[in-house]
Design a protein around this motif. Sequence first.
Motif, mmCIF file in Angstrom:
data_model
loop_
_atom_site.group_PDB
_atom_site.id
_atom_site.type_symbol
_atom_site.label_atom_id
_atom_site.label_comp_id
_atom_site.label_asym_id
_atom_site.label_seq_id
_atom_site.Cartn_x
_atom_site.Cartn_y
_atom_site.Cartn_z
ATOM 1 N N ILE A 115 6.190 -10.090 -22.059
ATOM 2 C CA ILE A 115 7.545 -9.684 -22.441
ATOM 3 C C ILE A 115 7.568 -9.163 -23.882
ATOM 4 N N ALA A 116 7.239 -10.001 -24.851
ATOM 5 C CA ALA A 116 7.309 -9.537 -26.246
ATOM 6 C C ALA A 116 6.554 -10.457 -27.200
ATOM 7 N N ARG A 117 6.010 -9.849 -28.246
ATOM 8 C CA ARG A 117 5.540 -10.606 -29.409
ATOM 9 C C ARG A 117 6.740 -10.735 -30.329
ATOM 10 N N ILE A 118 6.926 -11.909 -30.945
ATOM 11 C CA ILE A 118 8.145 -12.091 -31.735
ATOM 12 C C ILE A 118 7.877 -12.455 -33.201
ATOM 13 N N THR A 119 6.817 -13.190 -33.494
ATOM 14 C CA THR A 119 6.549 -13.579 -34.880
ATOM 15 C C THR A 119 5.059 -13.566 -35.178
ATOM 16 N N SER A 120 4.765 -13.628 -36.466
ATOM 17 C CA SER A 120 3.404 -13.902 -36.925
ATOM 18 C C SER A 120 3.519 -14.924 -38.044
ATOM 19 N N GLU A 121 2.525 -15.767 -38.162
ATOM 20 C CA GLU A 121 2.552 -16.799 -39.189
ATOM 21 C C GLU A 121 1.127 -17.033 -39.684
ATOM 22 N N TYR A 122 0.999 -17.176 -40.980
ATOM 23 C CA TYR A 122 -0.323 -17.455 -41.545
ATOM 24 C C TYR A 122 -0.496 -18.956 -41.719
ATOM 25 N N LEU A 293 7.119 -6.701 -30.827
ATOM 26 C CA LEU A 293 6.383 -5.717 -30.031
ATOM 27 C C LEU A 293 6.673 -6.033 -28.574
ATOM 28 N N SER A 294 7.084 -5.038 -27.789
ATOM 29 C CA SER A 294 7.435 -5.296 -26.392
ATOM 30 C C SER A 294 6.891 -4.198 -25.485
ATOM 31 N N GLY A 295 7.076 -4.399 -24.183
ATOM 32 C CA GLY A 295 6.660 -3.394 -23.206
ATOM 33 C C GLY A 295 5.156 -3.185 -23.162
ATOM 34 N N PRO A 296 4.733 -1.966 -22.783
ATOM 35 C CA PRO A 296 3.304 -1.648 -22.674
ATOM 36 C C PRO A 296 2.546 -1.858 -23.984
ATOM 37 N N ALA A 297 3.208 -1.664 -25.122
ATOM 38 C CA ALA A 297 2.559 -1.848 -26.424
ATOM 39 C C ALA A 297 2.135 -3.301 -26.608
ATOM 40 N N PHE A 298 2.993 -4.240 -26.180
ATOM 41 C CA PHE A 298 2.650 -5.655 -26.287
ATOM 42 C C PHE A 298 1.517 -6.005 -25.317
ATOM 43 N N GLU A 299 1.585 -5.457 -24.127
ATOM 44 C CA GLU A 299 0.541 -5.717 -23.133
ATOM 45 C C GLU A 299 -0.826 -5.240 -23.644
ATOM 46 N N LYS A 300 -0.864 -4.061 -24.266
ATOM 47 C CA LYS A 300 -2.111 -3.528 -24.826
ATOM 48 C C LYS A 300 -2.577 -4.377 -26.003
ATOM 49 N N PHE A 301 -1.620 -4.835 -26.826
ATOM 50 C CA PHE A 301 -1.960 -5.675 -27.965
ATOM 51 C C PHE A 301 -2.687 -6.936 -27.508
#
Length: 319
Positions: A115-122, A293-301
């Motif tokens: 579905i989607a990437r929503i956050t990043s955290e270090y 990041l959502s859709g095909p872009a998230f799937e590829k990621f």
Amino acid sequence: MRRDQFLKAVAALAAAGALPLTARAATNIKMMIPANPGGGWDLTGRAFGKALLEAKAADTVTYDNKGGAAGALGLAQFVNGSKGDPNALMVMGAVMLGGIITGKPPVSLDKATPIARITSEYNAFVLPANSPFKTMQDVIAQLKKDPGSVKWGGGSRGSTEHVAAAMIAQKVGVDPAKINYVAFRGGGEAVAAILGGNVTVGGSGYSEFAEYITAGKMKPIAVTSEQRLSGVNVPTLKELGIDVVIGNWRGVYGAPGITPEQRKKLTDEVLKALDTPAWKDALQKNDWTPAVLSGPAFEKFVTDEFASLRDIMTKSGMV
């Protein structure tokens, strides 16, 4: 008004949200959190559930915590128990990918719906307040002297803090296969181990340690970001001469077998929730970086991340 005209009018009002909940189908989101309470996935899932409610993308949100095996146990339960359910969501992220690579569970992530990437955290590395060590340089000196004597505590095997510990060892000339990593099923267990002095150094998202750092119960010694975190006076590994940068992203997946239309609707609801004050407050409170990041872009990621992480973990002797 003819019956067909009446029904069309009712449908239009329901779609616009102009009818009370009793006059339209309620959206009851079931959120799988594949970790024990108290960790990053738990914080993310519950904060995101609040945002879904505020966005009116859901009428109710229920949570199911199922920790273990870097999220693989929760993933299996989600895949087997939510087939075709358009209102099911699962929190996931980099940790789950690492766990799948090392654990090779029978249920793979490709069975669910991106579905989607929503956050990043270090990540941050911390010492117990009563530790004989004071800095990351002290830890590295002991690591070089006797790798097994330094206990690294963090999430499940294959988590970003586990990968980071292996990368640190490799960069300072220590065989990463010799690191003594103690894996915990949830953030609460890891925090207890650090506070109790049962591990030498602990690693996780900075937000999970923030209250203990503020209270003086933990001492932060390094972060895994490219630059210092905003408002956090802790050196990066790169500043300390250790060329390691690694982030811990999080996202959400839908159930297996949902239709393209259901996937689009769920994605739209997720993106709507990410634009609410509740979610923006959660980002600020927890020092999460938006990484939508959502859709095909998230799937590829995700596909690319699997390949990249597998390469790093293999070189580090973890696979």
